[in-house]
Design an enzyme around this catalytic site. Structure first.
Site, PDB file in Angstrom:
ATOM      1  N   CYS A   1      33.501  51.001  23.645  1.00  0.00           N
ATOM      2  CA  CYS A   1      33.748  51.134  22.211  1.00  0.00           C
ATOM      3  C   CYS A   1      33.537  52.435  21.890  1.00  0.00           C
ATOM      4  CB  CYS A   1      32.721  50.543  21.214  1.00  0.00           C
ATOM      5  SG  CYS A   1      30.571  50.521  21.501  1.00  0.00           S
ATOM      6  N   THR A   2      33.437  52.377  20.834  1.00  0.00           N
ATOM      7  CA  THR A   2      33.185  54.497  20.495  1.00  0.00           C
ATOM      8  C   THR A   2      31.907  55.046  21.525  1.00  0.00           C
ATOM      9  OG1 THR A   2      34.824  54.194  18.861  1.00  0.00           O
ATOM     10  CG2 THR A   2      33.670  56.445  19.125  1.00  0.00           C
TER      11      THR A   2
END
Ligand code: ZN
Ligand code: ZN
Length: 348
Positions: free
Chosen positions: A204-205
């Protein structure tokens, strides 16, 4: 509801325009940083108030979520106050030595005010306590190990939302068509059905969503789950520091601030939502009543006057009074572009 919890006197009253102007006129640089930690915070409200006044005095901006389960922050801090900011964090046991992720493509203009919100959770996941065990998370992989696992044929899953993976992702990654993390978890579990004993890679980020996603998948019988350490942000930092590590991320990393995305590779993997041309530039519809976030190329921007639809061009060109009347009682869309929800209505 007032996002700052009703304590108006204490908080930022500056309008958006003034705040942006103030930021543009700054003569110093800012560091864009994000960090999170799952920890127990007692007395979340009073902690919020304390942090707000201390960080405000350092002219730090950003969006921070505090909950009993921890902290999740994206911020920009004046370079000349950076040491003081770190000192401030280290003065709290729960924030001491918290790992930072510093943005790569950074003009420091990512936030223009400070907002600290108290939430029930730092990441809304819709899970119950029986769905996962936070002490049993996936193996953290650095950039080099991550690349090796991809080369060895592991299944890669993007744990972000569709509008994030649309403009950038790891080559070959599964990108669920979802708008929230909440709807993504059960869907991913289903999509991975049968791969319980194969290697699954999550990213994810900044790593925070994978912390829960990996615990969730492990709880449901997936035995070989790994997650990208520090998310895309830290992956990029590692490949920039060591040019022997090859970049496997295509396109742009979507970020929730004024920049919308930072370019990681020169590939453009998405298309303008209006004409279909190659494009990975997010725009908010100029009609403030709409404000829809979508991908719009320069040609369409000119042709459709920075709007998402014919109706929005009309409204955007009305007087403010007319626009306010129309807006009354109607909820601001403000939602991001979704393939499921929006059909862009264009003028010929
Ligand atoms: Zn276009
Ligand atoms: Zn619009």
């Amino acid at each position: 509801m007032d996002p700052n919890g009703g304590k108006k006197g204490m908080f930022n009253k500056l309008g958006r325009k003034e705040a942006i102007l103030r930021l543009e006129q700054e003569s110093f640089n800012r560091v864009t940083v994000s960090f999170y930690r799952y920890i127990i915070i007692e007395n979340v409200e009073s902690f919020r108030d304390k942090l707000y006044s201390e960080w405000k005095s350092l002219s730090a901006y950003g969006r921070i979520y505090l909950a009993k389960e921890g902290v999740n922050a994206q911020m920009s801090v004046p370079e000349h106050n950076w040491d003081k900011f770190v000192e401030n964090l280290n003065s709290y046991d729960v924030l001491k030595d918290i790992p930072f992720k510093i943005a790569v493509e950074d003009d420091g203009k990512s936030f223009f005010k400070l907002t600290i919100k108290v939430r029930n959770q730092i990441v809304a996941d819709g899970l119950s306590e029986n769905d996962y065990d936070v002490t049993n998370v996936g193996k953290h992989l650095g950039a080099r190990e991550w690349n090796e696992a991809i080369e060895n044929g592991a299944t890669v899953v993007d744990m972000r939302n569709h509008y994030e993976s649309e403009i950038g992702k790891f080559k070959g990654a599964i990108c669920p068509e979802v708008e929230t993390f909440k709807e993504e978890l059960p869907l991913v579990k289903e999509m991975l059905n049968g791969k319980e004993n194969e290697q699954v890679l999550l990213y994810c980020t900044g790593g925070i969503r994978c912390e829960k996603a990996s615990a969730y998948l492990k709880n449901y019988g997936f035995n070989n789950v790994s997650q990208l350490h520090g998310g895309i942000i830290d992956y990029v930092r590692q490949i920039k520091e060591d040019n022997k590590i090859q970049n496997k991320f295509l396109g742009k990393n979507f970020v929730f601030d004024e920049r919308r995305g930072e370019r990681i590779s020169s590939d453009v993997i998405s298309n303008c939502h209006q004409c279909g041309e190659t494009c990975d530039i997010h725009t908010n519809c100029r009609n403030v009543n709409c404000n829809l976030l979508f991908l719009q190329c320069q040609k369409c921007k000119d042709k459709h006057e920075s709007c998402c639809s014919v109706e929005c061009i009309e409204v955007a060109n009305m007087s403010e009074d007319q626009r306010k009347k129309l807006r009354k009682g109607v909820e601001n869309k403000k939602i991001y572009y979704s393939h499921k929800k929006v059909k862009l209505n264009l003028k010929e």
